[in-house]
Design an enzyme around this catalytic site. Structure first.
Site, mmCIF file in Angstrom:
data_model
loop_
_atom_site.group_PDB
_atom_site.id
_atom_site.type_symbol
_atom_site.label_atom_id
_atom_site.label_comp_id
_atom_site.label_asym_id
_atom_site.label_seq_id
_atom_site.Cartn_x
_atom_site.Cartn_y
_atom_site.Cartn_z
ATOM 1 N N HIS A 1 15.066 -8.633 10.964
ATOM 2 C CA HIS A 1 14.561 -7.259 11.603
ATOM 3 C C HIS A 1 13.108 -8.021 11.987
ATOM 4 C CE1 HIS A 1 16.227 -4.002 10.562
ATOM 5 N NE2 HIS A 1 17.881 -4.715 10.351
ATOM 6 N N GLU B 1 10.111 -6.868 11.650
ATOM 7 C CA GLU B 1 8.857 -7.068 9.942
ATOM 8 C C GLU B 1 9.158 -8.863 9.356
ATOM 9 O OE1 GLU B 1 9.209 -2.720 12.007
ATOM 10 O OE2 GLU B 1 10.558 -4.840 11.567
ATOM 11 N N CYS C 1 12.142 0.114 9.406
ATOM 12 C CA CYS C 1 13.710 0.294 8.665
ATOM 13 C C CYS C 1 13.384 0.761 7.282
ATOM 14 C CB CYS C 1 14.520 0.262 8.916
ATOM 15 S SG CYS C 1 14.850 -1.811 8.579
ATOM 16 N N CYS D 1 12.770 -2.803 5.478
ATOM 17 C CA CYS D 1 11.423 -3.714 6.172
ATOM 18 C C CYS D 1 10.095 -2.930 5.417
ATOM 19 C CB CYS D 1 11.071 -3.908 7.845
ATOM 20 S SG CYS D 1 12.513 -4.530 8.684
#
Length: 183
Positions: A53, A55, A91, A94
Site C-alpha cells: 500500500h 503508506e 486502511c 496502514c
C-alpha cells in the site's frame, strides 16, 4: 522546507505514477521537519503484494533513506513524529503503521471515493490529528481511473479491492474457492 500543499501534490504524483502502471491511484509521502523522508504508491496490482500500500511503501522508502546515515537500531525512532500525506484514508494495516511510528498528523486528500474503514476514528482516538481535504484534483484523478477501470468501481465503493475469490463472507473466514463457494 516542503509545504503541506507541495507534499500532497507529491502524494498525488505518486498516485498518478501508480495509475500509469495499471495500479490503484493511491500515493503517500512521509514528511518530518519539512523534509521528505519517503514516498510511495499502491503497488498491489503491479507487484501482486497485498502489503504494498502507498503508506507502507512510503514508510519503507523513509526507513531506507534514514538507514543510509543511521544505525538500524535508531531508524524506527527517527521515523517517529513524521506527518503522513496520503490521497486516501489509510486502511487498517496502514493506520497501524502510522500509529506505530507515532505520526502526530495524517493529511488525507479526500474520503468520498473509498468506503471508510473506520480508521479515521481509530487514529483520532489515539491522539492523531487527521486533516481531511476536499482535494478536487485527487477526486478528478480517481474518477478518471474508475472510468478507465469500471470493474474496480465496486471495490472502491465497498472498500475491498481484493479479487473476488479472496474475499470472505461475513460469517465465514475461509476464502472463496475457485468454484465461487465459501465454507
Amino acid at each position: 522546507m516542503i509545504s503541506d500543499h507541495e507534499a500532497m501534490a507529491m502524494a498525488r504524483g505518486e498516485a498518478k505514477a501508480g495509475m500509469a502502471e495499471g495500479g490503484e491511484p493511491v500515493g503517500s509521502v512521509i514528511v518530518k521537519d519539512g523534509e521528505v523522508l519517503g514516498r510511495g504508491r499502491n503497488r498491489l496490482r503491479q507487484d501482486g503484494d497485498p502489503t504494498a500500500h502507498a503508506e507502507m511503501e512510503a514508510y519503507r522508502a523513509a526507513a531506507r533513506q534514514v538507514g543510509r546515515s543511521h544505525a538500524v537500531e535508531v531508524v524506527e525512532s527517527m521515523l517517529h513524529g513524521a506527518t503522513v500525506f496520503t490521497t486516501a484514508m489509510p486502511c487498517e494495516m496502514c493506520a497501524g503503521a502510522i500509529l506505530r511510528f507515532k505520526a502526530p498528523r495524517v493529511v488525507v486528500a479526500e474520503v468520498t471515493s473509498y468506503k471508510p474503514a473506520g480508521t479515521q476514528a481509530l487514529m483520532e482516538r489515539q491522539g492523531l490529528i487527521v486533516d481531511v481535504l476536499d482535494d478536487q484534483a485527487t477526486l478528478a484523478m480517481i474518477e478518471d481511473h474508475l472510468r478507465a477501470y469500471p470493474d474496480r468501481r465496486e471495490a472502491h465503493e465497498h472498500g475491498d479491492d481484493r479479487p473476488q475469490h479472496f474475499r470472505t463472507s461475513r460469517n465465514c473466514v475461509a476464502p472463496v474457492v475457485a468454484t465461487g463457494t465459501a465454507c
